[in-house]
Design a protein around this motif. Structure first.
Motif: not given
Ligand code: HEM
Ligand code: SF4
Ligand code: SF4
Lengths: 224, 390
Positions: B122, B355-359, B371, B374
């Motif tokens: 990304y 980004s799949g960071c989950g923030v 996500l 997870l």
């Protein structure tokens, strides 16, 4: 119930302090009794409610561990959760949450030793705190012991007894937020600002008018 | 593990150790490595400001056909700035050394994002625009050297014309664009100035592209770091003052060599050693394109499943904007909610930016974004499992 009061859960960024070689399959960190870890892609994923839930389920304390402030792989994740813990960014912790039981550590990948040292100290500290009021700990559900045929039937119960034996004394807020890999004890996680609603963080939602006049917040927050 | 992955891994380790050290000395708040993108940005502002001051007295002409007493051309105007204008030499020095510093800090920035694996997936647009920016910066620096109009400028002009002429098909066109005519004239000089300044401002457009997918890009270091950055430049300004070479003369014997500057003039060194112009262009274009393509999926060189983008639970989202505000990659867009919704807005994730960071998961108080890898329910289940294990 008090039996479970010895566990400390670390909500941990998988890129911060590297504890992999100390971690067993059940998320137990071997070198510190009662210390457990749940890995997340980024500490920014931690919801304050996750911390509250862990405490409600009887955890003695919760550690949030992210990378050094400034070095988040995802740019801002650790800053976000830091601000949430400090009550500077919604959603925040509920006012009633016992902030002494929360520790934030910002440590980079090689700082394993430091993590173990800080976490160990914290585990000792929270295990020494008086057990939370029963109302706050609905851990009454019988734990299905068979669910986890774990290899971790370690000497944890001793620590629990220690926790039970602690005298009732009010500790000062001891939760620290670590900004440089150095513990900054002047910066405690302060309660959410006075005006914030105890039940919900102040969140403004633009809502289309509803005839019955029922707000969305009560409804949606109920399901947690 | 491939050799490439090994390289990235040891590079990452290098930065972790280095940053640990700098953190110990300067604390994370003042660690310049945590402001890697802001450093070149700071020098860019310095360059804009010092360049503006130079522009006030610079005269873009080559006139020297009737070289006599009161001749005024690019070279004499630069000398005038240097010798007569109060602090002129300082401003000129700042402009020169801030340029060099910008190249160094860009390299530091680029190497850090590369070695810490912050350049693919990304982030490809940031990488791609970064390479374009870097090439632009190098070219702008070269045109800066033409502007002085000393013998080095003339030599560079001749070499550039030679290289441009050698481009197949469009060579002659490129030459007359570059010289702004068939021969070196006053028009050539005004073209140089236009390229130098025009491209500099185009950097702002490039930077907009560079930043557009990042929320709150860290563009300004703390003042303390800015002072140090400025002080470093000033040290060089006073220790190694800038001088021009001899004025270029068009009707004398052309210069055969010049003093090298490795920050900006390295391509000319390459030009000297390659067998033909064509090879020169192949190398230059090849390196640039190759670097641009480094993050592309088929060139990842790192085998890894693609990022799983966050997903919004449509029935739960109340449109509160929190995830949109906190997402570090501008991956969430608030769109009008469907007509039957009680809320006005609905969060939607642009998967190619995520980004799949989950923030966003941490930001949502309504459990409405998750996500796929997870879900937060999964985290809570793990917590429960730990609590229930004996
Ligand atoms: C004109 C020169 C440049 C300037 C002023 C600049 C500035 C910046 C800034 C301020 C950021 C944001 C950092 C953050 O907040 O996390 C950034 C990110 C980035 N830059 Fe540059 N940059 C430049 C050139 C380059 C070059 C040459 C490359 C590499 C080829 C590059 C690659 C990147 C990448 C991949 C990111 C994203 C990093 C991340 O997502 O964490 N940039 N840049
Ligand atoms: S934070 Fe949650 S509820 Fe708010 S807009 Fe985002 S997904 Fe919807
Ligand atoms: S996971 Fe969420 S916060 Fe992170 S980039 Fe994707 S949409 Fe943004």
């Amino acid at each position: 119930m008090a039996n479970e009061n010895n566990k400390v859960i670390t909500l941990m960024c998988e890129r911060s302090a590297d504890v992999n070689d100390l971690l067993d399959a059940d998320g137990k960190i071997k070198s510190v009794d009662g210390l457990h870890a749940v890995k997340l892609p980024c500490s920014g994923m931690v919801q304050p409610i996750m911390i509250e839930t862990a405490l409600k389920q009887g955890a003695a304390g919760v550690i949030v561990c992210g990378c050094q402030i400034g070095d988040c792989y995802y740019r801002e994740g650790n800053k976000m959760i830091r601000e949430r813990l400090l009550g500077e960014r919604v959603p925040t912790l509920k006012k009633a949450t016992d902030r002494r039981r929360i520790l934030a550590l910002w440590l980079s990948r090689p700082q394993k030793e430091r993590f173990i040292a800080e976490a160990g100290e914290f585990v000792k500290f929270v295990q020494g705190l008086p057990a939370p009021e029963p109302a706050a700990a609905p851990a009454a559900k019988p734990a299905p012991a068979a669910a986890k045929p774990a290899a971790d039937a370690g000497p944890k119960t001793e620590a629990a007894k220690k926790a039970e034996a602690t005298p009732e004394k009010k500790e000062p807020a001891a939760v620290v937020v670590d900004a440089d890999g150095k513990v900054d004890s002047t910066k405690t996680v302060k309660p959410a600002s006075e005006d914030s609603n105890d039940k919900d963080p102040k969140i403004e939602v633009e809502v289309a008018p509803i005839p019955e006049g029922r707000g969305p917040l009560e409804e949606s927050s109920g399901d947690k | 593990m491939s050799a490439y992955e090994q390289l990235i891994k040891s590079g990452n380790k290098f930065f972790l150790v280095l940053e640990d050290l700098t953190n110990k000395i300067m604390t994370s708040k003042y660690n310049p490595l945590y402001y890697h993108g802001a450093l070149p940005q700071f020098y860019l502002w310095v360059l804009f400001l010092s360049g503006l001051l130079l522009f006030a007295y610079y005269i873009p002409t080559v006139d020297n056909a009737y070289l006599s007493k009161g001749i005024i051309n690019a070279w004499t105007s630069v000398e005038y700035i240097n010798d007569k204008i109060p602090f002129g030499a300082v401003v000129r020095g700042i402009h020169r050394y801030a340029g060099d510093a910008m190249v160094i800090t860009i390299l530091l920035h680029a190497i850090r994002v590369w070695f810490t694996d912050r350049y693919r997936q990304y982030r490809w647009l940031q990488w791609f625009s970064g390479i374009v920016l870097f090439v632009m910066v190098l070219f702008i620096g070269q045109t800066g050297y033409y502007l002085v109009w000393d013998e080095r400028s003339l030599a560079l002009t001749r070499m550039t014309v030679y290289a441009l002429e050698g481009v197949p098909l469009i060579g002659p066109g490129l030459k007359s664009w570059f010289l702004n005519g068939d021969t070196i004239s006053n028009y050539t000089m005004s073209n140089y100035l236009f390229i130098h300044i025009g491209l500099s401002f185009s950097l702002l457009f490039g930077l907009w592209i560079h930043y557009v997918r990042m929320t709150r890009p860290v563009m300004t270091p703390p003042p303390a770091i800015n002072y140090v950055l400025m002080a470093l430049v000033l040290v060089f300004v006073f220790m190694f003052p800038i001088t021009s070479g001899k004025m270029a003369t068009l009707n004398g014997t052309p210069p055969t060599g010049f003093e090298m500057d490795w920050f900006f003039l390295a391509p000319y060194a390459l030009m000297n050693v390659v067998p033909s112009v064509l090879v020169y262009w192949l190398i230059v274009v090849g390196i640039t394109v190759g670097l641009c393509l480094l993050p592309m999926p088929w060139a990842f060189l790192i085998k890894e499943p693609p990022v799983e983008a966050a997903e919004v639970v449509l029935t739960k989202c109340v449109g509160c904007n929190l995830c949109y505000l906190d997402c570090p990659y501008q991956a969430i867009e608030m769109v009008p909610a469907p007509a039957n919704s009680r809320f006005k807005l609905l969060a939607t994730v642009m998967p190619y930016r995520c980004s799949g960071c989950g923030v966003c998961v941490g930001a949502c108080a309504f459990d409405a974004i998750d996500l796929p890898d997870l879900p937060d329910a999964n985290v809570l289940a793990q917590v429960k499992q730990i609590m229930e294990a004996k």
